[in-house]
Structure formats: structure tokens, C-alpha cells
Design a protein around this motif. Structure first.
Motif, PDB file in Angstrom:
ATOM      1  N   LEU A 113       0.825  -1.212   0.000  1.00 59.98           N
ATOM      2  CA  LEU A 113       0.000   0.000   0.000  1.00 59.98           C
ATOM      3  C   LEU A 113       0.858   1.260   0.000  1.00 59.98           C
ATOM      4  N   ARG A 116       1.693   1.756  -3.575  1.00 58.95           N
ATOM      5  CA  ARG A 116       0.534   1.284  -4.334  1.00 58.95           C
ATOM      6  C   ARG A 116       0.661   1.618  -5.813  1.00 58.95           C
ATOM      7  N   TYR A 117       1.137   2.808  -6.121  1.00 55.00           N
ATOM      8  CA  TYR A 117       1.269   3.242  -7.509  1.00 55.00           C
ATOM      9  C   TYR A 117       2.205   2.330  -8.293  1.00 55.00           C
ATOM     10  N   ARG A 415      -8.728  -3.413   2.281  1.00 52.44           N
ATOM     11  CA  ARG A 415      -7.719  -2.543   1.674  1.00 52.44           C
ATOM     12  C   ARG A 415      -7.154  -3.151   0.396  1.00 52.44           C
ATOM     13  N   PHE A 420      -6.682   3.191  -3.391  1.00 57.50           N
ATOM     14  CA  PHE A 420      -5.826   3.935  -2.465  1.00 57.50           C
ATOM     15  C   PHE A 420      -6.584   4.087  -1.150  1.00 57.50           C
ATOM     16  N   ARG A 422      -8.112   4.825   2.496  1.00 58.65           N
ATOM     17  CA  ARG A 422      -8.084   5.879   3.505  1.00 58.65           C
ATOM     18  C   ARG A 422      -8.644   5.278   4.791  1.00 58.65           C
ATOM     19  N   ARG A 426      -3.810   6.015   7.251  1.00 62.21           N
ATOM     20  CA  ARG A 426      -3.312   6.192   5.876  1.00 62.21           C
ATOM     21  C   ARG A 426      -4.013   7.341   5.157  1.00 62.21           C
ATOM     22  N   THR A 428      -1.879   8.945   2.571  1.00 60.03           N
ATOM     23  CA  THR A 428      -1.100   8.919   1.338  1.00 60.03           C
ATOM     24  C   THR A 428      -0.667   7.485   1.056  1.00 60.03           C
TER      25      THR A 428
END
Length: 429
Positions: A113, A116-117, A415, A420, A422, A426, A428
Motif C-alpha cells: 500500500l 501502491r502506484y 484494503r 488507495f 483511507r 493512511r 497517502t
């Protein structure tokens, strides 16, 4: 012209150009293998006696690879690319944060995570969200076929739909406002204009949970429909919707389902139990007891799904007859079962994925119900005023996109099915 990896087999004997990421590279004394990955899959290229300058290659470098598509008895796909040229389109400047080319992700979820990108380049992780996109497509296509209109409601609101303290407060030019917990009020209003409406949008819950079942921002699949007889019309619509969506996923996402190892099915008809029946079954079969009028907890959800799977072979079950105290103030009271409502939940593989039911459409009844729930009707006039001007019997539901994704694919943590997440910790990336 660029050819996708999965289509290279259709160009046997031709020179083609492919673009993507290097999924793996193996350098041998006399030749090298380059596995190229793009959005469609991967293909193996072989560099043998190159007549071109071969750049220094590494995993995740973005390249344009030219070559001849040829049949191969060695390559798993039955063909490979005899590489005649490589152009670097995007270089790699740092050590890779996670491993992409293993069969399964090897890092802990938190690290996946954090990056993640990048970690979503892993075929098994990206497959989750390709299937999730197909779930959304099925939701939209089916409801559009049933004469629903897609709407887009505000996410900055003057008051909470559910009430309570689970609201994110924001400063709206000096006035208090909140992030929307649900499009509930607005989709009900729009029944008065369009009869049938739906929305796919984020909702926000300021709940201090830190569990595998909760995040603080998620995507809600909502619909609301007018001129219903009771909550059964809503459940029938969802049953049709889910059958269509499951069929669409199986038809279009076989490679993704295979890489995840998931099997998705629905036996057309979803069984139904009243909450009183659920309590009785859980008490007798699983020694799990609840006070009369109380909702069941996650253990109860898992157990009742286990029971219904054994009894009916279906992994879904509708639970109806929720008590008034456990449903929102706009839920229609059940005149045939005093103390209960015409609200329902859908449980799938041990987790609630849907909450829905018939709504109160009579203005006077709604005002009285607000008072019963200790809500000041004067604070809800923007919502209640529409009921002064003729509203049909109506109802609807909300499906948690991340939850249905996780249950459909057998994921252990919500998750994993959230692009992404939240949550409490988290914010970011």
C-alpha cells in the motif's frame, strides 16, 4: 503500429512493434530472453545474434520492442518474438520498491500500500481492479437497461444522512459542512424527478475502526426506484443486477479470475430469511445468541452464510425484517410486523455488502419518524420539503464496491480491494 502483447499471436510471420514494461530479463552467454508486459498481458522476446545495439536492460524499464512473431515449441504461449530492435522509452532510476515478477506479491500488505502506484503493476494485484471495473460496468449497464438515470449528487452537505458523530466536518467558507456519508437524501429527492436513479460515487465515514472490513472512504453503488409495492421489488432488482454482473465478470475477466484463482457464481435465485429466523438458526445450529431486536455481528454473518450455502448452495442470502432501532429514520415501518421495518441486508460469503429497503414517502409520517429518532425536522427541510409535493412509494439500496470485490475474489482485507485506502493511519499515497 503498436501491437498489444495478447494480439502478437495473430501476427505470426510478421514484423511487429510492441511497447510496455520489461517484466523479466534473463541474459545468457549466447542469447537473452525479455518478457514484455502491457495492459493486455505479456509476451516473450528472444535476442539472438543481434544486428542492433542492445541497451542495458532491467526490470520495469519501458521499451519499444520490434521483432518477428514466430511459432515456438519452447515458449509457454506457443510463440515468441525474435527481437530485431529495442528502444528505451522510460528508464529506471532507483531500486524497485517491490517485486513485480513473482507469481504472488511477496511483501507485507502495508508495504504494498505504501508503494501502491508501483505494486499495482503486479498482474495479480492489477487483476483485482480490472474485475472491479467490470463490476461497476455491470451495475451501470443493467440499471440503464431498466430505465434508470445516472445522477451525481453533492459530496459536501449541510447535515449527515445517518446522523451521529461519524461525520467528517469541513469549514465551508466559515460555515460548518460535512463530507457525505451517503447520497441517500438526494437520490430519494430525484425519484420525484426521474422515478429511477443510480450513482457510483465515494462516501465518507468518520468511524474510528481499524479492521479488515472498514475504510473511511469507499465507493458506494446506489440506486433508488419509485412505484414499488414493498422491499421485495428492490431485492428482485438487485438479484437481476447481480446475475447480470456475475455473468459479465465471468465472460470478460477470465484471465484475471484465473491469475487470482477466484471462482464467481450465482445460482440465479437468492434465498431470503427474516431476522427472527436468522436468530433462531444461529442459536440452534451455532450456539450464537442475540437479544431480541438486535442486528447480527460479523460472526453471525459468517455463520448464517455457512448455513445457507450448505442448505441451498447459494453464497448470498437476503436478511429482512430488521427492527426499527437498527435502521435509519427514513426506513418504512412494516405494518405486518410491528416493531420491524421493510429494510434488508444482503450478506455474501460472510459479509454484508448491501443495505437497502423501502423508504417513508409520506410527509407527515417522515416528520414524526424524525422526531422519534430525536432529530429536529427543522434541520432537514431541504430533504423533507420534497415530500410535500407528491412522492411515490419508493426504495433503494447501496452496495459497497470494495466489499463486493473482496468477497467475490476471496480477499482477506478490504484494503486489498481499495485502490488507495483511507483509514485511521493512511492518508497517502
Amino acid at each position: 503500429m503498436r501491437v498489444l502483447c495478447k494480439d502478437a499471436i495473430n501476427h505470426i510471420g510478421e514484423e511487429i512493434s510492441l511497447e510496455g514494461w520489461i517484466h523479466n530479463v534473463r541474459e545468457m552467454p549466447e542469447f537473452s530472453f525479455v518478457v514484455l508486459r502491457d495492459r493486455s498481458g505479456s509476451v516473450q522476446g528472444i535476442i539472438e545474434n543481434p544486428q542492433f545495439e542492445v541497451p542495458k536492460l532491467c526490470n520495469e524499464m519501458v521499451i519499444r520492442m520490434k521483432g518477428n512473431s514466430v511459432k515456438s515449441n519452447i515458449a509457454k504461449a506457443g510463440f515468441e518474438i525474435k527481437v530485431t530492435g529495442i528502444e528505451v522509452l522510460g528508464s529506471v532510476e532507483d531500486e524497485l520498491p517491490t517485486q513485480i515478477n513473482k507469481k504472488n506479491p511477496v511483501e507485507h500488505l502495508e508495504r504494498l500500500l505504501d508503494y501502491r502506484y508501483f505494486s499495482l503493476r503486479h498482474p495479480k494485484l492489477s487483476a483485482i481492479f480490472k474485475i472491479q471495473a467490470m463490476i461497476c460496468q455491470g451495475f451501470r449497464e443493467y440499471l440503464a437497461s431498466q430505465s434508470f438515470t445516472e445522477i451525481h449528487t453533492p459530496k459536501i452537505v449541510a447535515s449527515g444522512t445517518e446522523g451521529g458523530a461519524n461525520l467528517f466536518k469541513v469549514d465551508y467558507f466559515g460555515r460548518p459542512a460535512y463530507l457525505a456519508q451517503s447520497p441517500q437524501f438526494y437520490k430519494q429527492m430525484m425519484v420525484g424527478a426521474f422515478e429511477r436513479v443510480y450513482e457510483v460515487a465515494p462516501v465518507f465515514r468518520a468511524e474510528p475502526h481499524n479492521t479488515s472490513r472498514h475504510v473511511n472512504e469507499y465507493t458506494s453503488l446506489d440506486f433508488e426506484m419509485g412505484f414499488i409495492k414493498n422491499e421485495n421489488d428492490i431485492m428482485d432488482m438487485e438479484e437481476g443486477l447481480l446475475n447480470y454482473t456475475v455473468g459479465l465478470v465471468n465472460e470478460n475477466c477470465k484471465p484475471e479470475l484465473d491469475v487470482i484463482g477466484a471462482k464467481v457464481e450465482l445460482n440465479n435465485k437468492i434465498p431470503m430469511l427474516r431476522m427472527t429466523e436468522v436468530h433462531e438458526i444461529l442459536s440452534k445450529k451455532y450456539n450464537i445468541s442475540y437479544a431480541e431486536g438486535f442486528d447480527i455481528d460479523p460472526e453471525g454473518e459468517r455463520s448464517i452464510c455457512d448455513y445457507m450455502l450448505k442448505e441451498t448452495g447459494c453464497e448470498f442470502v437476503f436478511i429482512t425484517g430488521y427492527p426499527i432501532a437498527s435502521r435509519p429514520m427514513y426506513t418504512y415501518p412494516d405494518p405486518d410486523h410491528p416493531g420491524d421495518t421493510r429494510g434488508f441486508d444482503l450478506i455474501y460469503r460472510g459479509m454484508e455488502i448491501t443495505t437497502g429497503g423501502q423508504r417513508i414517502h409520506d410527509f407527515k409520517m417522515l416528520i414524526e419518524n424524525l422526531k422519534k429518532f430525536n432529530c429536529n425536522p427543522d434541520l432537514f427541510t431541504f430533504y423533507t420539503d420534497v415530500f410535500k409535493y407528491g412522492m411515490p412509494p419508493h426504495g433503494g439500496l447501496a452496495i459497497g464496491l470494495e466489499r463486493i470485490t473482496c468477497q467475490m475474489l476471496g480477499l482477506k482485507n478490504i484494503r486489498e480491494g481499495t485502490l488507495f485506502p483511507r483509514d485511521l493511519d493512511r492518508l497517502t499515497p
